[in-house]
Write a protein that holds these residues in place. Structure first.
Motif, short mmCIF file in Angstrom:
data_model
loop_
_atom_site.label_atom_id
_atom_site.label_comp_id
_atom_site.label_asym_id
_atom_site.label_seq_id
_atom_site.Cartn_x
_atom_site.Cartn_y
_atom_site.Cartn_z
N ASP A 42 -46.56 -10.10 -1.43
CA ASP A 42 -47.35 -11.13 -2.10
C ASP A 42 -46.54 -12.41 -2.29
N VAL A 43 -45.24 -12.24 -2.55
CA VAL A 43 -44.34 -13.38 -2.78
C VAL A 43 -43.05 -13.11 -2.04
N PHE A 44 -42.44 -14.17 -1.49
CA PHE A 44 -41.15 -14.07 -0.80
C PHE A 44 -40.14 -14.91 -1.58
N LEU A 45 -39.06 -14.29 -2.02
CA LEU A 45 -37.99 -15.02 -2.69
C LEU A 45 -36.72 -14.86 -1.87
N PHE A 46 -36.27 -15.96 -1.28
CA PHE A 46 -35.01 -15.96 -0.52
C PHE A 46 -33.92 -16.41 -1.49
N TRP A 47 -32.98 -15.50 -1.73
CA TRP A 47 -32.05 -15.64 -2.86
C TRP A 47 -30.64 -15.94 -2.35
N GLY A 48 -30.32 -17.23 -2.27
CA GLY A 48 -28.94 -17.63 -2.04
C GLY A 48 -28.44 -17.64 -0.62
N ASP A 49 -27.34 -18.32 -0.47
CA ASP A 49 -26.50 -18.40 0.72
C ASP A 49 -27.12 -19.20 1.87
N PHE A 50 -26.66 -18.94 3.11
CA PHE A 50 -26.91 -19.83 4.25
C PHE A 50 -28.07 -19.40 5.13
#
Length: 290
Positions: A42-50
């Protein structure tokens, strides 16, 4: 602790450099093995870095997988746009994506010539619910696509609370802070760095001790012993590493996330890097200056 509705994913399987499932308070699923569930989120959270920089796709990930053939690497790059840039999802689904604490400082002017990367990155950055980079340069690069929306945030580690660290097995917050924590593992001039840390400690009248942030190779362990550092010859659990860090008065290191975690704990840190270096991959020293 994340609620049950949250599922953590990693793109690629754990390897010799990964923490074991017993050492961290959450579990990962490999996107490749669970791509249907992942893309149906339902939701995409891309958490940190490159993750969303072109160099990560072209240099970092390929360099880590020494056994990859040109054919498998080509397939990986195609899938990378599908999984990390959500290239096959419609615009409404993209509006459920958030990028936080990441950076694209390794992107160069000529990367805009790469039509595939440019089209997929602009589509995601423009339509995502939020894009919050950890540095001002990355935020400036993406801000024309975001209108009036803010695009500058901070490193993900700065959002941790002390109680979050208690989720790590073996963690215990130090009752008092004493001495100088030292870790070097990134720069080439490690001998000079060890000497500098020892002389600074002597000048300040503070003992220095090693923070085992990463495993240290045999040759450097021998050099470190010459300066009186007790460097373990084994991998140390993250809970114990963070416990050790919490007991330092201040820290001297060449490693970005040692500094970030120290700063979050309220511990001053000196971060040494080669500021004149070119920011062409995720391990570049340039990120420390920026």
């Amino acid at each position: 602790v994340a609620p049950n509705i949250v599922q953590f994913y990693t793109y690629g399987k754990l390897n010799e450099y990964s923490y074991s499932p017993e050492e961290i308070p959450f579990k990962y699923l490999d996107i490749v093995d669970h791509y249907g569930e992942y893309l149906s989120s339902d939701v995409f959270l891309f958490w940190g870095d490159f993750l969303h920089s072109l160099s990560y796709l072209e240099k970092d990930r390929g360099a880590w997988n020494k056994d990859a053939t040109s054919e498998s690497q080509s397939g990986f790059q195609s899938d990378y746009y599908k999984y990390i840039f959500l290239s096959q999802l419609d615009q409404e689904r993209l509006s459920r994506a958030v990028i936080f604490g990441s950076t694209i400082i390794t992107n160069r002017a000529e990367d805009d010539v790469d039509e595939t990367y440019r089209s997929h990155s602009e589509r995601l950055f423009k339509n995502a619910a939020g894009v919050f980079f950890r540095d001002a340069l990355s935020a400036a690069k993406v801000s024309p696509l975001r209108g009036l929306d803010p695009s500058l945030a901070c490193d993900c580690a700065l959002l941790l609370k002390d109680t979050d660290l208690e989720q790590f097995s073996g963690f215990e917050m130090a009752a008092q802070r004493q001495g100088i924590g030292v870790y070097f593992g990134r720069t080439n001039s490690k001998f000079l760095m060890l000497l500098y840390a020892r002389l600074l400690g002597k000048r300040l009248g503070e003992p220095t001790r090693w923070i085992p942030w990463f495993f240290t190779r045999k040759k450097f362990r021998a050099i470190a012993r010459l300066f009186g550092y007790d460097v373990p010859n084994y991998h140390v659990d993250p809970g114990k590493i963070l416990s050790e860090l919490s007991g330092c008065k201040f820290v001297i290191t060449d490693t970005y996330h040692v500094c970030v975690n120290a700063w979050r704990l309220g511990i001053p840190a000196i971060c040494i890097g080669q500021g004149a270096a070119t920011a062409d991959n995720s391990l570049s020293d340039k990120k420390k200056e920026i």
